[in-house]
Design a protein around this motif. Sequence first.
Motif: not given
Length: 428
Positions: A238-241, A243-253, A271-283
């Motif tokens: 579970r990578v994103a849970a 508060k509110g909406i957690n949706g529409a995932p799309a893998f980077s190339p 948002y961009i979620l880094n799956l290696l270090d779980h950092s989150l960036y608001k785009l």
Amino acid sequence: MVLLRKLILALLVALSINAAQAALTIEITKGVETAVPIAVVPFAEQTPGRLPVDLAAVIQADLSRSGYFKTLPERDMLSKPRDAASVRFRNWQALGQDYLLIGQVGQSGTRYHVQFQLFDVYKGEQIMGYRLTVSPYDLRRTAHHISDLVFEKLTGKAGVFDTRIAYVTSNSLANGKKQYKLQVADADGYAPKTIAASSEPLMSPAWSPDGKKIAYVSFERKRSAVYVQTLATGQRQRVAAFKGINGAPAFSPDGNRLALTLSKDGSPDIYILNLLDHSLYKLTKSYAIDTEPTWSPDGRYIVFTSDRGGKPQLYMMPSTGGRASRLTFSGDYNARGRFSHDGKSIVMVHANRGDYRIAVMDMATRTVNVLTAGRLDESPSFAPNGTMVLYAAKKGGHSVLSAVSVDGSMQQKLAFESGDVREPAWAP
């Protein structure tokens, strides 16, 4: 003029197929008039005994449903040659066939030896031939591989018969509750496997670039969360849970990041979620609804849906952040954009006056070509070779899967035995 035909292909007609796996048939609802005639002769068995897979039937069904080929029924064949020496090209010319495919299957221990030859009937010459050694478990996949080889040889385009699709089914149970399943199947619907099941909605499956993982949204804990699941092991995270909406995932190339929609700070943003270090960036940082992100094939851009202009339209911005520019201007509504694998086109849901249809936009000219004529078409996804678009449509009160060629000349409906089928995603 396009020939409209009804040809129901019982893709799972092989008697050896487990009926429990026959979950889907494909109906070609619109084919090209210029489909090329080809005869696929039943493969000869060098070792007596029934093969677990009717290779010729699978190949014939693959080529027929592509819309590019018109296969000759077995009952119309004057002969069934097993090798080149027994081919009488005049017979096949008399039947109006441009190409002829023959093959043989032998067995040695637990391995099968499959060989086939493709002939140009009018030139009277072999144009392709292969010998393959496979396990019994790979026979059906071998048939798809042969279909891919034939398709590429005769069209110049890569085949997609040996690929997979993911989709979400929903059925009503006897107790009145719903059962949702995320399933993965071969591109012809064979061998569906349930990846996840829940009494709460599952949605938005997205393949990793290597086809080994699927990200999806689950409401199994009564609120949305994004999961990433490894297909081979079933292990999921579970990578994103938030508060509110957690949706529409799309893998980077590169498969290391997820673009997704979160509303943890208020309005939905990308948002961009880094799956290696779980950092989150608001785009995106907008008061509008920003959702349904997709990456350009080179990873440099994100295309997303936003109503910041008053109605949902597609916008594009650098994946590292920056200014978003509007991509679509025709139509009342443009959403759910997805790049083709070469980055030259975007497929989307395009709406005018309440009709939601599938359209493709040329990125060079920004022209939009509407492919379908449905009222509620949704969730488009390109085939890996870019020749077809898989999408969900409403037919007879149910959600079904359909596919359309990128020029709109060929259409097919993927009919499941029961229930609604939505959210298709074609594997890379």
